[in-house]
Design a protein around this motif. Structure first.
Motif, PDB file in Angstrom:
ATOM      1  N   LEU A   1       0.835  -1.210   0.000  1.00 32.14           N
ATOM      2  CA  LEU A   1       0.000   0.000   0.000  1.00 32.14           C
ATOM      3  C   LEU A   1       0.869   1.260   0.000  1.00 32.14           C
ATOM      4  CD1 LEU A   1      -2.858  -0.881   2.524  1.00 32.14           C
ATOM      5  CD2 LEU A   1      -3.104  -0.395   0.089  1.00 32.14           C
ATOM      6  N   THR A   2       1.924   1.255   0.807  1.00 28.92           N
ATOM      7  CA  THR A   2       2.797   2.434   0.887  1.00 28.92           C
ATOM      8  C   THR A   2       3.487   2.695  -0.446  1.00 28.92           C
ATOM      9  OG1 THR A   2       3.191   1.909   3.209  1.00 28.92           O
ATOM     10  CG2 THR A   2       4.700   3.463   2.178  1.00 28.92           C
ATOM     11  N   ILE A   3       3.894   1.645  -1.105  1.00 26.22           N
ATOM     12  CA  ILE A   3       4.528   1.811  -2.421  1.00 26.22           C
ATOM     13  C   ILE A   3       3.538   2.405  -3.420  1.00 26.22           C
ATOM     14  CG2 ILE A   3       5.403   0.491  -4.397  1.00 26.22           C
ATOM     15  CD1 ILE A   3       6.773  -1.343  -2.319  1.00 26.22           C
ATOM     16  N   VAL A   4       2.287   1.950  -3.367  1.00 25.02           N
ATOM     17  CA  VAL A   4       1.259   2.522  -4.245  1.00 25.02           C
ATOM     18  C   VAL A   4       1.124   4.022  -3.981  1.00 25.02           C
ATOM     19  CG1 VAL A   4      -1.206   2.533  -4.769  1.00 25.02           C
ATOM     20  CG2 VAL A   4       0.000   0.361  -4.485  1.00 25.02           C
ATOM     21  N   ALA A   5       1.121   4.399  -2.689  1.00 26.38           N
ATOM     22  CA  ALA A   5       0.986   5.817  -2.337  1.00 26.38           C
ATOM     23  C   ALA A   5       2.174   6.639  -2.816  1.00 26.38           C
ATOM     24  CB  ALA A   5       0.836   5.962  -0.820  1.00 26.38           C
ATOM     25  N   ALA A   6       3.363   6.029  -2.837  1.00 25.38           N
ATOM     26  CA  ALA A   6       4.578   6.774  -3.184  1.00 25.38           C
ATOM     27  C   ALA A   6       4.849   6.819  -4.681  1.00 25.38           C
ATOM     28  CB  ALA A   6       5.782   6.145  -2.474  1.00 25.38           C
ATOM     29  N   LEU A   7       4.081   6.070  -5.473  1.00 25.18           N
ATOM     30  CA  LEU A   7       4.368   6.022  -6.912  1.00 25.18           C
ATOM     31  C   LEU A   7       4.299   7.397  -7.561  1.00 25.18           C
ATOM     32  CD1 LEU A   7       2.543   2.791  -8.180  1.00 25.18           C
ATOM     33  CD2 LEU A   7       4.983   3.177  -7.856  1.00 25.18           C
ATOM     34  N   GLN A   8       3.294   8.206  -7.162  1.00 22.16           N
ATOM     35  CA  GLN A   8       3.143   9.530  -7.771  1.00 22.16           C
ATOM     36  C   GLN A   8       4.288  10.462  -7.402  1.00 22.16           C
ATOM     37  OE1 GLN A   8       1.231  11.076  -9.849  1.00 22.16           O
ATOM     38  NE2 GLN A   8      -0.385   9.607 -10.267  1.00 22.16           N
ATOM     39  N   THR A   9       4.930  10.226  -6.245  1.00 20.55           N
ATOM     40  CA  THR A   9       5.944  11.159  -5.770  1.00 20.55           C
ATOM     41  C   THR A   9       7.323  10.867  -6.348  1.00 20.55           C
ATOM     42  OG1 THR A   9       4.710  11.301  -3.694  1.00 20.55           O
ATOM     43  CG2 THR A   9       6.944  12.187  -3.692  1.00 20.55           C
ATOM     44  N   VAL A  10       7.791   9.645  -6.193  1.00 18.60           N
ATOM     45  CA  VAL A  10       9.153   9.331  -6.635  1.00 18.60           C
ATOM     46  C   VAL A  10       9.209   8.217  -7.673  1.00 18.60           C
ATOM     47  CG1 VAL A  10      10.228  10.122  -4.513  1.00 18.60           C
ATOM     48  CG2 VAL A  10       9.473   7.772  -4.680  1.00 18.60           C
TER      49      VAL A  10
END
Length: 286
Positions: free
Chosen positions: A191-200
């Motif tokens: 889930l955290t990786i999904v959330a971070a996809l847009q950022t980095v």
């Protein structure tokens, strides 16, 4: 640089709505990744984070083809990669790091094939490097929901997860369901990786999942302090990295990760108890 120039440096980007959104989302993602990075550091799961982050790529492309939210496809493939790693490891004599390498490169290559064969009006390569400056309101809502789910899960299970990371044998002996904790931690990671996809993006997300925790680990021996330091480091580098990317016109994800790396290098040298300078002085005094 005078006070007025410093003030202008911070205020100038805020006149644009997309920069306000980018700074807010980067700070939120930095917070979530930093908290989880403490468990990743203690568990030694940097390679696992890299594997899951790469494995979500075909899920994002298939979600685009099926016209469903990217997060659903990414989460399904992230969990699938973990299950595949566990299955291959339990059924063969191959060591875990080799299995992880096999699975994440296979999923990532499948994602590249799908991107090359999928006609799209959307630049799907953004999932590789992130594009927080172009984040939509729908993506912001999705990121907030994922962040809340992740943080609540970690806070509720923080002691069980901590014991599982430190000593899974002891955790099992006192009755904790270590199998469930294993998959909960990996689901939260997905889930955290999904959330971070847009950022980095996929390429750099593992840095946000490892560097703040590693930095804090050099500064304290207490886990609650480690989480606070990691969170402060992650949020600061995310916000300042976004500011720096605006002023030098560079990739936002790259600026965030470079800043995190510089903070780690400085900590590694100057940390008051575990830094290289202190160890050198102790060695000379001995």
């Amino acid at each position: 640089m005078d006070t007025g120039s410093i003030w202008q440096w911070f205020v100038a980007p805020l006149q644009y709505e997309f920069m306000v959104k980018a700074i807010a989302v980067s700070a939120l993602v930095g917070l979530v990744c930093s908290v989880l990075s403490c468990y990743m550091t203690l568990k030694g799961w940097a390679l696992m984070g890299d594997a899951v982050s790469h494995a979500v790529m075909p899920g994002v492309v298939l979600a685009y083809i099926l016209k469903i939210p990217f997060a659903i496809g990414a989460f399904v493939f992230g969990v699938s990669s973990v299950l595949a790693i566990g299955f291959i490891k339990s059924k063969t004599r191959i060591k875990e790091d080799t299995v992880i390498g096999l699975v994440f490169t296979g999923f990532f290559a499948f994602g590249l094939v799908l991107i090359s064969k999928t006609p799209s009006t959307v630049d799907l390569t953004h999932i590789l490097f992130g594009n927080v400056l172009g984040i939509s309101n729908q993506d912001i809502i999705q990121t907030v929901l994922i962040a809340v789910i992740t943080l609540v899960t970690i806070l509720v299970l923080r002691k069980d997860l901590l014991l599982f990371c430190f000593d899974p044998t002891h955790a099992r002996s006192i009755g904790l369901n270590t199998v469930a904790l294993y998959y909960i931690l990996l689901s939260v990671l997905s889930l955290t990786i999904v959330a971070a996809l847009q950022t980095v993006g996929i390429i750099l997300v593992v840095a946000m999942l490892v560097t703040p925790g590693a930095t804090a680990y050099l500064l304290t021996d207490r886990f609650d302090h480690m989480m606070l330091i990691a969170a402060a480091s992650g949020v600061f580098s995310s916000v300042m990295g976004t500011y720096i990317s605006y002023h030098i016109d560079a990739a936002t994800g790259g600026c965030i990760v470079v800043l995190q790396t510089l903070i780690f290098v400085g900590t590694m040298i100057f940390a008051p108890k575990h830094g290289l300078l202190v160890r050198a002085r102790q060695k000379q005094a001995a």
